[in-house]
Motif scaffolding. Sequence first.
Motif: not given
Length: 453
Positions: A357-364, A119-129
């Motif tokens: 880079p891969p999302p940490l804590g995500a299923p393998f 299932p889709n899970r949210p992925l949030t991360f920062l960018g320099r913009a």
Amino acid sequence: MPTLRALHPLCVSVSLMAFSVALTQTDATAQTAAASFVFGDPLPDAPELAARGPYGVGVRTLALVNPDQLEVLAVTPQDPEPRYDRPLTVELFYPGDAPAGALTTYEDVFGHSADPERPNRPLTFLGRAERDAEPDASGAPYPLVILSHGYPGSRLMMTYLAENLASKGYVVAAVAHTDSTFDDVGAFASTLLNRPLDQLFVLDELARRGAGEGFLGGLVDAERVALIGYSMGGYGALNAAGAGFSEAAVAAPFVPNRALALRQTGAFEPDPRIKAVVAFAPWGGPAALEAVGVSGLSFWDEAGLAGLRVPTLFVAGDQDDVSGFEGGVKALFEGAVNAERYLLVYQNARHNVAPNPPPLGAPFTEYARYAEFAWDARRINNINQHFVTAFLAKVLKGEPTGRYLELVERSNEGVWAQREDGSFAPEHSYWAGFENRTAVGLEFYHRPARGRE
């Protein structure tokens, strides 16, 4: 220096306490540094051209619609050519009036919407913009770069590269390809048909807007265009730039009613605005088809690959088990004889040589959509930034970056020979832009276009 064993017990106790405090402080510093790291930031061992450029970066989301397209997933015997208006979301990165230290939050998902076990899970991360920043037109018009993800993927999979290029004076359009993103996965036929069509439509639309009076007016130089594609994005980019599909691929049952024929060898003229291609692990060679159980077939034959005539940078892992290497990406590189081309190889890497880079804590299964197991993804990102910068600066801007692209083929064989005064001896052959001892595990090949040897 005395060892701890040779010291007085009290000294040992005090020394160990100090050592423990020092470790705690170092660990805290490391944690703070890790927390402040944003995808694309240069690591200490980043090659020279990975650093960001002089511009602030703005980012905006555009909603585009390509009218009257074949709705290939709705084809039936009763309705062989259903039409629809095809929506495309584009994340636009550009030189912007953004303050130093500006950050934005990207909100994405990972997973596979067609697979109930992923299932889709949210992925949030920062960018320099800076979100919706005003454009910085001081160096306009800027070359246009169209960035195309894999299947399935996301327009935000390669923000490390999009931001980096925008900071160096490019407008970068990262396309979310309908039926091919993590949250709207459709049957493969849509991706096969629409990748080059989407890329060419976005080029046309941004060229139109760049010639108008709106936000993009005067910002885009649509006569200097590069296509950057990863996996299926690379498949689309090669075709859009001139590599026509083979008759065998058109006749195969991948896409109904020979719909790929409009992009077949001899059926179209390459768009002259496209001046360069960067193809990360492009899919479609014979090894890629073998990986999905189809033998003796490639989307490109000799004549099709000969149609690619613009400078092209291929990037691959020599253990790629999706697109293949020897019978996949390397075969495409060798077969594109009419293009000046380069091949960057990550030794012991598989297919994921392009994304953030891969999302940490995500299923393998989801972690593995991004990760390279023999490499630090942040290191790969920096190396990609370096080589894409050198390549596009040379081809699109005519800048003197060729020395970063003329290298001994195996990085491990480069010789570092620096004199005490800082100058280099004649035997120096180390990869340009890399610090001593850091160019390892890489290969780089250059082939001139046929007739220009």
